[in-house]
Design a protein around this motif. Structure first.
Motif, PDB file in Angstrom:
ATOM      1  N   THR A   3       0.822  -1.196   0.000  1.00 42.85           N
ATOM      2  CA  THR A   3       0.000   0.000   0.000  1.00 42.85           C
ATOM      3  C   THR A   3       0.860   1.251   0.000  1.00 42.85           C
ATOM      4  O   THR A   3       1.972   1.254   0.513  1.00 42.85           O
ATOM      5  N   SER A   4       0.339   2.323  -0.574  1.00 40.87           N
ATOM      6  CA  SER A   4       1.066   3.585  -0.609  1.00 40.87           C
ATOM      7  C   SER A   4       0.606   4.530   0.486  1.00 40.87           C
ATOM      8  O   SER A   4       1.106   5.639   0.598  1.00 40.87           O
ATOM      9  N   HIS A   5      -0.364   4.110   1.295  1.00 41.59           N
ATOM     10  CA  HIS A   5      -0.910   4.963   2.347  1.00 41.59           C
ATOM     11  C   HIS A   5      -0.650   4.313   3.703  1.00 41.59           C
ATOM     12  O   HIS A   5      -0.951   3.143   3.905  1.00 41.59           O
TER      13      HIS A   5
ATOM     14  N   ALA B 192      14.933   5.790   8.885  1.00 42.87           N
ATOM     15  CA  ALA B 192      14.585   4.573   8.144  1.00 42.87           C
ATOM     16  C   ALA B 192      14.190   4.910   6.711  1.00 42.87           C
ATOM     17  O   ALA B 192      14.558   4.194   5.763  1.00 42.87           O
ATOM     18  N   ARG B 193      13.448   5.983   6.524  1.00 44.12           N
ATOM     19  CA  ARG B 193      13.056   6.378   5.164  1.00 44.12           C
ATOM     20  C   ARG B 193      14.283   6.739   4.324  1.00 44.12           C
ATOM     21  O   ARG B 193      14.347   6.421   3.133  1.00 44.12           O
ATOM     22  N   THR B 194      15.260   7.390   4.942  1.00 43.04           N
ATOM     23  CA  THR B 194      16.478   7.733   4.220  1.00 43.04           C
ATOM     24  C   THR B 194      17.187   6.485   3.722  1.00 43.04           C
ATOM     25  O   THR B 194      17.784   6.490   2.640  1.00 43.04           O
ATOM     26  N   ALA B 195      17.110   5.387   4.500  1.00 45.72           N
ATOM     27  CA  ALA B 195      17.787   4.143   4.125  1.00 45.72           C
ATOM     28  C   ALA B 195      16.986   3.302   3.142  1.00 45.72           C
ATOM     29  O   ALA B 195      17.464   2.264   2.689  1.00 45.72           O
ATOM     30  N   GLY B 196      15.757   3.714   2.794  1.00 47.11           N
ATOM     31  CA  GLY B 196      14.982   2.981   1.801  1.00 47.11           C
ATOM     32  C   GLY B 196      13.796   2.212   2.343  1.00 47.11           C
ATOM     33  O   GLY B 196      13.322   1.282   1.693  1.00 47.11           O
TER      34      GLY B 196
ATOM     35  N   ARG C  32       9.738   2.146   3.773  1.00 46.11           N
ATOM     36  CA  ARG C  32       8.449   2.828   3.710  1.00 46.11           C
ATOM     37  C   ARG C  32       7.719   2.626   5.033  1.00 46.11           C
ATOM     38  O   ARG C  32       7.596   1.508   5.528  1.00 46.11           O
ATOM     39  N   TYR C  33       7.234   3.723   5.602  1.00 49.10           N
ATOM     40  CA  TYR C  33       6.480   3.645   6.854  1.00 49.10           C
ATOM     41  C   TYR C  33       5.116   3.016   6.594  1.00 49.10           C
ATOM     42  O   TYR C  33       4.391   3.415   5.675  1.00 49.10           O
ATOM     43  N   LEU C  34       4.741   2.034   7.438  1.00 47.29           N
ATOM     44  CA  LEU C  34       3.465   1.343   7.290  1.00 47.29           C
ATOM     45  C   LEU C  34       2.479   1.670   8.403  1.00 47.29           C
ATOM     46  O   LEU C  34       1.336   2.039   8.139  1.00 47.29           O
TER      47      LEU C  34
ATOM     48  N   LEU D  70       5.377   0.254  18.560  1.00 43.53           N
ATOM     49  CA  LEU D  70       5.863  -0.643  17.519  1.00 43.53           C
ATOM     50  C   LEU D  70       5.657   0.053  16.175  1.00 43.53           C
ATOM     51  O   LEU D  70       4.527   0.396  15.816  1.00 43.53           O
ATOM     52  N   ILE D  71       6.752   0.264  15.451  1.00 47.24           N
ATOM     53  CA  ILE D  71       6.709   0.909  14.149  1.00 47.24           C
ATOM     54  C   ILE D  71       6.985  -0.138  13.077  1.00 47.24           C
ATOM     55  O   ILE D  71       7.998  -0.847  13.143  1.00 47.24           O
ATOM     56  N   ALA D  72       6.094  -0.264  12.114  1.00 49.10           N
ATOM     57  CA  ALA D  72       6.254  -1.221  11.022  1.00 49.10           C
ATOM     58  C   ALA D  72       6.719  -0.477   9.773  1.00 49.10           C
ATOM     59  O   ALA D  72       6.131   0.530   9.382  1.00 49.10           O
ATOM     60  N   LEU D  73       7.790  -0.988   9.143  1.00 51.27           N
ATOM     61  CA  LEU D  73       8.372  -0.398   7.945  1.00 51.27           C
ATOM     62  C   LEU D  73       8.605  -1.489   6.917  1.00 51.27           C
ATOM     63  O   LEU D  73       8.919  -2.630   7.264  1.00 51.27           O
TER      64      LEU D  73
END
Length: 222
Positions: free
Chosen positions: A16-18, A173-177, A179-181, A213-216
């Motif tokens: 997903t993109s959102h 994390a976004r800088t390293a590639g 995507r935040y979920l 808890l952050i999912a990426l």
């Protein structure tokens, strides 16, 4: 707090993109250990929920994952990170050699300060880089495309004020590639009737009764 456990599905959708909305997890009414063991961030019931409901496949056994515990980010951190593999019901050699789910428990003392910046690095970053930028780049190389990185952490108290590291970690994390979920709040509390009685572990900062808890998802650009 007087919330009842959420019955909504928390399964992530890596394509997903959102971003998904924030979800709150509560221990079951019969769960005797609402808080984690000393030194840990996630309680055992939350790890079970991750493997069975969050990243598990319906009708199959718990999903395999590799759990690591990061207690500092000084040079050579990789050699000091303890790891615990959680295997699938049936041995999967490919999953063992390259896990598709990496669960990192981040000790509050190892988190970046609120003023810390995790800038983008040019060239071929990550191989010899220290600190959080290096960790995120190495985690991205370890995981396959659409592999899941889970960051488990909690707030800490600096100079008497609670600080939240999530924004800085997600940016790195976004800088390293990645995507935040999704962001999941995991409550340290015992359900008693229609109330929640806080049961934080002894090593939390005053006023903290949950972890985050952050999912990426790891993405690879062609």
């Amino acid at each position: 707090m007087s919330k009842t456990p959420s019955r909504r599905s928390t399964a992530p959708r890596p394509r997903t993109s959102h971003p998904l909305p924030t979800t709150t997890w509560f221990p079951g009414p019969d769960e005797p250990n609402a808080a984690p063991i000393p030194g840990a961030v996630l309680p055992a019931w939350a790890i079970d929920k991750i493997r069975t409901e969050f990243v598990g496949r319906p009708g199959h056994g718990p999903a395999p994952l590799l759990k690591i515990a990061i207690r500092d980010t000084a040079p050579g951190m990789d050699a000091r990170i303890p790891s615990t593999p959680f295997a699938a019901a049936v041995d999967d050699e490919d999953a063992a050699s390259r896990p598709s789910i990496l669960l990192a428990e981040l000790h509050p003392d190892a988190l970046p300060a609120p003023s810390d910046d995790l800038p983008a690095v040019g060239g071929m970053p990550g191989a010899q880089e220290d600190g959080w930028p290096g960790f995120f780049h190495r985690a991205h190389r370890l995981l396959p495309t659409n592999g899941i990185l889970l960051l488990a952490t909690r707030q800490r108290r600096d100079a008497g004020r609670l600080t939240d590291p999530l924004g800085t970690l997600i940016a790195g994390a976004r800088t390293a590639g990645f995507r935040y979920l999704q962001h999941i709040v995991i409550v340290y509390a015992h359900p008693v009737g229609d109330r929640l009685v806080p049961a934080p572990p002894p090593d939390t900062s005053r006023g903290v009764a949950h972890c985050d808890l952050i999912a990426l998802s790891a993405i690879t650009h062609p």
